[in-house]
Design an enzyme around this catalytic site. Structure first.
Site, PDB file in Angstrom:
ATOM      1  N   GLU B  49       0.807  -1.156  -0.236  1.00 60.20           N
ATOM      2  CA  GLU B  49       0.081   0.037   0.029  1.00 60.20           C
ATOM      3  C   GLU B  49       1.111   1.352  -0.087  1.00 60.20           C
ATOM      4  O   GLU B  49       0.500   2.254  -0.645  1.00 60.20           O
ATOM      5  CB  GLU B  49      -0.767   0.164   1.271  1.00 60.20           C
ATOM      6  CG  GLU B  49      -1.968  -0.968   1.153  1.00 60.20           C
ATOM      7  CD  GLU B  49      -1.724  -2.372   1.599  1.00 60.20           C
ATOM      8  OE1 GLU B  49      -0.528  -2.527   2.157  1.00 60.20           O
ATOM      9  OE2 GLU B  49      -2.483  -3.431   1.539  1.00 60.20           O
ATOM     10  N   PHE B 111     -12.088  -7.339  13.825  1.00 60.19           N
ATOM     11  CA  PHE B 111     -10.816  -7.902  13.003  1.00 60.19           C
ATOM     12  C   PHE B 111     -10.544  -6.938  11.895  1.00 60.19           C
ATOM     13  O   PHE B 111     -11.209  -6.241  11.195  1.00 60.19           O
ATOM     14  CB  PHE B 111     -11.335  -9.300  12.296  1.00 60.19           C
ATOM     15  CG  PHE B 111     -10.276  -9.645  11.478  1.00 60.19           C
ATOM     16  CD1 PHE B 111      -8.947 -10.124  12.034  1.00 60.19           C
ATOM     17  CD2 PHE B 111     -10.381  -9.694   9.963  1.00 60.19           C
ATOM     18  CE1 PHE B 111      -7.830 -10.637  11.206  1.00 60.19           C
ATOM     19  CE2 PHE B 111      -9.111 -10.213   9.266  1.00 60.19           C
ATOM     20  CZ  PHE B 111      -8.027 -10.538   9.683  1.00 60.19           C
ATOM     21  N   GLN B 112      -9.218  -6.409  11.976  1.00 61.28           N
ATOM     22  CA  GLN B 112      -8.782  -5.514  10.843  1.00 61.28           C
ATOM     23  C   GLN B 112      -9.562  -3.987  11.040  1.00 61.28           C
ATOM     24  O   GLN B 112      -9.519  -3.191  10.188  1.00 61.28           O
ATOM     25  CB  GLN B 112      -8.844  -5.999   9.542  1.00 61.28           C
ATOM     26  CG  GLN B 112      -7.824  -7.163   9.141  1.00 61.28           C
ATOM     27  CD  GLN B 112      -7.534  -7.508   7.911  1.00 61.28           C
ATOM     28  OE1 GLN B 112      -8.398  -7.363   6.959  1.00 61.28           O
ATOM     29  NE2 GLN B 112      -6.431  -7.992   7.676  1.00 61.28           N
ATOM     30  N   LYS B 161     -17.817  -1.256   5.196  1.00 63.11           N
ATOM     31  CA  LYS B 161     -18.117  -2.097   4.343  1.00 63.11           C
ATOM     32  C   LYS B 161     -19.781  -2.196   4.056  1.00 63.11           C
ATOM     33  O   LYS B 161     -20.245  -2.242   2.817  1.00 63.11           O
ATOM     34  CB  LYS B 161     -17.747  -3.604   4.991  1.00 63.11           C
ATOM     35  CG  LYS B 161     -18.071  -4.505   3.544  1.00 63.11           C
ATOM     36  CD  LYS B 161     -17.471  -6.069   4.104  1.00 63.11           C
ATOM     37  CE  LYS B 161     -17.339  -6.796   3.144  1.00 63.11           C
ATOM     38  NZ  LYS B 161     -17.022  -8.179   3.440  1.00 63.11           N
ATOM     39  N   MET B 469      23.865   9.884   3.541  1.00 60.20           N
ATOM     40  CA  MET B 469      23.778  10.980   4.374  1.00 60.20           C
ATOM     41  C   MET B 469      23.998  10.912   5.779  1.00 60.20           C
ATOM     42  O   MET B 469      24.357  12.018   6.469  1.00 60.20           O
ATOM     43  CB  MET B 469      22.248  11.479   3.864  1.00 60.20           C
ATOM     44  CG  MET B 469      22.086  12.983   4.381  1.00 60.20           C
ATOM     45  SD  MET B 469      23.300  14.216   3.673  1.00 60.20           S
ATOM     46  CE  MET B 469      22.186  14.813   2.325  1.00 60.20           C
TER      47      MET B 469
HETATM   48  C1  LIG Z   1      11.938   6.127   5.891  1.00 57.79           C
HETATM   49  C2  LIG Z   1      13.240   6.986   6.473  1.00 57.79           C
HETATM   50  N1  LIG Z   1      14.196   6.313   7.246  1.00 57.79           N
HETATM   51  C3  LIG Z   1      15.276   6.782   7.833  1.00 57.79           C
HETATM   52  C4  LIG Z   1      15.654   8.067   7.055  1.00 57.79           C
HETATM   53  C5  LIG Z   1      16.731   8.757   7.630  1.00 57.79           C
HETATM   54  N2  LIG Z   1      17.735   8.771   6.580  1.00 57.79           N
HETATM   55  C6  LIG Z   1      18.016  10.002   5.740  1.00 57.79           C
HETATM   56  S1  LIG Z   1      18.803   9.717   4.377  1.00 57.79           S
HETATM   57  C7  LIG Z   1      19.405   8.201   5.064  1.00 57.79           C
HETATM   58  C8  LIG Z   1      20.347   7.546   4.248  1.00 57.79           C
HETATM   59  C9  LIG Z   1      19.741   7.138   2.728  1.00 57.79           C
HETATM   60  O1  LIG Z   1      20.729   6.240   2.228  1.00 57.79           O
HETATM   61  P1  LIG Z   1      20.660   5.994   0.684  1.00 57.79           P
HETATM   62  O2  LIG Z   1      19.287   5.629   0.211  1.00 57.79           O
HETATM   63  O3  LIG Z   1      21.770   4.789   0.430  1.00 57.79           O
HETATM   64  O4  LIG Z   1      21.089   7.274   0.086  1.00 57.79           O
HETATM   65  P2  LIG Z   1      22.802   8.060   0.068  1.00 57.79           P
HETATM   66  O5  LIG Z   1      22.667   9.137   1.181  1.00 57.79           O
HETATM   67  O6  LIG Z   1      23.622   7.128   0.255  1.00 57.79           O
HETATM   68  O7  LIG Z   1      22.662   8.628  -1.118  1.00 57.79           O
HETATM   69  C10 LIG Z   1      18.643   7.885   6.094  1.00 57.79           C
HETATM   70  C11 LIG Z   1      18.628   6.736   6.765  1.00 57.79           C
HETATM   71  C12 LIG Z   1      14.602   8.929   6.242  1.00 57.79           C
HETATM   72  N3  LIG Z   1      14.844   9.746   5.456  1.00 57.79           N
HETATM   73  N4  LIG Z   1      13.556   7.926   5.664  1.00 57.79           N
END
Ligand SMILES: Cc1ncc(C[n+]2csc(CCOP(=O)(O)OP(=O)(O)O)c2C)c(N)n1
Ligand SMILES: [Mg+2]
Lengths: 170, 553
Positions: B49, B111-112, B161, B469
């Site tokens: 979803e 349920f659900q 529903k 990042m």
């Molecule tokens: C759902 C979610 N979980 C955690 C984060 C925190 N977060 C921001 S950037 C990042 C790293 C992303 O890694 P990648 O997709 O490999 O991108 P890169 O920075 O290496 O280009 C994380 C964990 C987020 N933004 N979204």
């Protein structure tokens, strides 16, 4: 500073949760909130007392405006208005003290709404100052239970807050 | 005519011009799915979803139409939550429809059963639970109206529903019941007058433009405003494409990873015209030092944004297109002067740059190559992380709705399903998801959807073997303590092939163009695993809480 907001909302099931949620989410302090339907059964009116400076108040009313269920908001703090609150107090009253409690009730024009062997239940209406003074006066006898409605308020004179506008009738 | 609730729903969707739904069925949505079986609405079955809601969001951002997604009650509904929050933060018009347990079972932990209107209260513009079939047609129409007008946003409709399965005698009527909903349109005359005065005496004007420009389709007006005032334009992440970046007045992106010249211009300007923006902390840095010498005119559809984060001198609430036209009617063209020279010097002195040396692949270069090979005409979505910032910095966006990214929520896993929605909205166009190795794994299951519906999206993974990042912040702010930010990837080539897509791994510079070219030509979805320099950083970087002119790099 405390502000009194008159808020007209749609009388829909989620509306209280929406308003309360907005206040808690954004960290605004509600002092009291009273709600009930108006002469139009599809519309409810909330009186919200909120604490904050001008900036906070501006944000509160703008954020409230964004709720689709909120129809109209008026900050009536600065305008002449009547405000009232109702309190029910159950206070200790035995044979010795009953007379004195009833005297206090009389001074505050409170009604005795229930009469027990050991206590009296009093109802008092007024502005918040009066209600607080009433509560203080009864304190020494031992308050068993107290419930306040929160403030409700309305503009004085020919001014009114309704769904079309806050306006002056000419 | 006697119709079921589900039929009324579908009829109302069509009445509102919706012809595409991204969804996933389940018990409480069965009556709706049964009605879809006979309808000519194009329904795409995603594999999660969250994929459906992000795809609907991408569809909406690319087309400007309302995106529609559909899920069952309980886990189906909760799986939508991240996507709804994402659309809310970025003001995307979306209608999310959820099945719900029958009204007689509500409130009994059936349920659900989950209270999805309660859960989504703070992340929807508005939401409904339908308790009477007679309200259904009106609610669907209101949902579309609220989602798409004013400041756009997601609206959820929860349909028990017994309502979708129930029947009534139904006729279309245009009735809406929204007494509390009146988005502003024209700017107030007295505020416009103040704005004219402020503009007239300004020496160093800058325009700060955001996503509102794109959603209001006010990009022409923005360009005219900039050209009339010769005011340089700094763009937010959400605003990219709202002003052509190849224009001499373009400053590119401002803020945490903005260009130096954009941030210097903000710090030095004496008038800031903020258009369709919300002064996000990723843009302003330390608020006390944001545009310290400037009078600020703020034009936006949402009055609640004015003065929320930053003091504003002239707040003008209204529809951007209308307000900008009100301004343009009375503004006179300006001549270039010292300010324009100064900005031009900054642009020359402090260009966006990266170290091009070394044998490893440079993500910035790959993105520039994508730009070159698509002639700047691609629709680019992104995931979240370093690659997202490089995609914002190094692809020169010139058209609105060409850069589609999760700005406010920063949702990893957004870009790929969003790209599918974009491809559905723009079947003839080239669509790229610029991804990270971390993010792509968050909604990788949608490869099956892409293959199933033959959506030839191109996924360019900037594979650094890190949550890059996070690693960058740990490097700079936590003394290189790389706590749980390193991660391994699967073999993307095999993975792509297992799903029936094409896969490539690219390790050498001389392969980049060739593979990109093949991907663009391919009629299949393509997964490209670019093995990039592992510890490349996104620069410039304004550390959190610092002023915009305190940039690293
Ligand atoms: C759902 C979610 N979980 C955690 C984060 C925190 N977060 C921001 S950037 C990042 C790293 C992303 O890694 P990648 O997709 O490999 O991108 P890169 O920075 O290496 O280009 C994380 C964990 C987020 N933004 N979204
Ligand atoms: Mg990575």
């Amino acid at each position: 500073m405390y502000h009194t907001l008159a808020v007209l909302v749609e009388n829909s099931p989620g509306v209280l949760a929406r308003v309360a949620g907005l206040f808690s989410r954004r960290g605004y302090n509600i002092d009291s909130l009273a709600v009930g339907r108006t002469d139009n059964p599809t519309i409810s009116r909330m009186t919200i007392v909120v604490e904050g400076d001008e900036r906070v108040l501006e944000q509160v009313s703008k954020q409230l405006h964004k709720l689709v269920d909120v129809i109209k908001i008026g900050d009536i703090t600065a305008a002449p208005h009547v405000d009232r609150e109702l309190v029910l107090i159950k206070v200790n009253a035995n044979a010795n003290t009953r007379g004195e409690v009833m005297q206090i009730a009389q001074v505050f024009r409170a009604a005795i709404v229930d009469y027990g062997h050991k206590n009296l239940t009093l109802e008092c209406t007024g502005n918040q100052e009066k209600i607080s003074a009433f509560e203080e006066a009864l304190q020494p006898f031992g308050i068993k239970e107290l419930v306040r409605t929160g403030k409700v308020a309305m503009l004085r004179g020919a001014k009114y807050t309704n769904i079309t506008k806050t306006k002056e009738e000419d | 005519m006697k119709m079921s609730g589900a039929e009324i729903l579908i009829d109302s969707l069509k009445e509102m011009g919706a012809d595409t739904i991204f969804g996933y069925p389940g018990g409480q949505a069965l009556p709706i799915y049964d009605a879809l079986y006979d309808s000519d609405i194009n329904h795409l079955l995603t594999r999660h979803e969250q994929g459906a809601v992000h795809a609907a969001d991408g569809y909406a951002r690319a087309s400007g139409k309302v995106g529609v997604c559909l899920a069952t009650s309980g886990p189906g509904a909760t799986n939508l939550v991240t996507g709804i929050a994402n659309a809310y933060m970025d003001s995307v018009p979306l209608v999310a429809i959820t099945g719900q347990v029958p009204t007689s079972l509500l409130g009994r932990d059936s349920f659900q059963e989950v209270d999805i209107t309660g859960i989504t209260l703070p992340i929807t513009k508005h939401n409904y639970i339908v308790k009477d079939i007679r309200d259904l047609g009106r609610i669907v129409k209101e949902a579309f109206y609220v989602a798409s007008t004013g400041r756009p946003g997601p609206v959820l409709i929860d349909i028990p529903k017994d309502i979708s399965a129930g029947e009534m005698d139904y006729h279309r009527n245009g009735f809406l019941d929204l007494p509390g909903y009146n988005p502003p349109r024209k700017g107030k005359e007295e505020l416009l007058n103040q704005a004219f005065k402020a503009i007239a005496i300004s020496q160093r004007p800058v325009i700060y433009a955001g996503g509102g420009v794109v959603s209001a389709a006010a990009h022409q007006e923005l360009k005219q405003l900039a050209e009339t005032l010769l005011a340089p334009v700094a763009t937010t992440l959400m605003g990219l494409g709202g002003f052509p970046e190849d224009h001499p007045l373009a400053l590119g992106m401002l803020g945490m990873h903005g260009t130096k010249y954009a941030n210097y211009a903000i710090c030095d300007c004496d008038l800031l015209i903020a258009v369709g923006v919300r002064f996000d902390d990723r843009v302003t840095g330390k608020v006390e030092s944001f545009a310290p010498h400037a009078k600020i005119i703020h034009i936006d559809i949402d009055p609640a944004e004015m003065g929320k984060n930053v003091r504003v001198d002239i707040p003008i609430a209204g529809d951007l297109k209308i307000v900008l036209n009100q301004l343009l009617e009375r503004l006179e063209a300006r001549l270039a002067g010292a300010w324009q020279d100064k900005v031009a010097t900054w642009k020359k002195e402090y260009p966006l740059e990266f170290n091009e040396k070394g044998s490893g692949l440079k993500p910035q270069q790959i993105i520039q190559e994508i730009y070159r090979l698509t002639e700047g005409q691609a629709r680019v979505t992104t995931e979240v992380g370093q690659h997202q910032m490089w995609a914002a910095q190094y692809y020169t966006y010139t058209k609105p709705r060409s850069f589609i990214s999760s700005g406010g929520l920063g949702t990893m896993g957004y870009g790929f399903p969003a790209a599918l929605g974009v491809q559905v909205a723009c079947p003839e166009e080239t669509v790229f998801d610029i991804a990270g190795d971390g993010s792509i794994q968050m909604n990788i299951q949608e490869l099956a959807t892409a293959v199933d519906y033959q959506l030839p999206v191109n996924v360019a993974i900037m594979n650094n073997g890190y949550l890059g990042m996070v690693r960058q912040w740990q490097e700079i702010l936590y003394n290189r303590r790389y706590s749980y930010s390193e991660m391994k990837s699967p073999d993307y080539v095999k993975l792509a092939e297992a799903y029936g897509a094409e896969g490539y791994q690219i390790t050498r510079q001389d392969e980049v163009a060739e593979v990109l070219q093949a991907a663009i030509q391919s009629q299949k979805p393509v997964l490209m695993d670019f093995v990039i320099e592992r510890e490349e950083n996104v620069l410039p970087f304004v550390p959190p809480g610092k002023a915009l002119n305190e940039m690293l790099g």
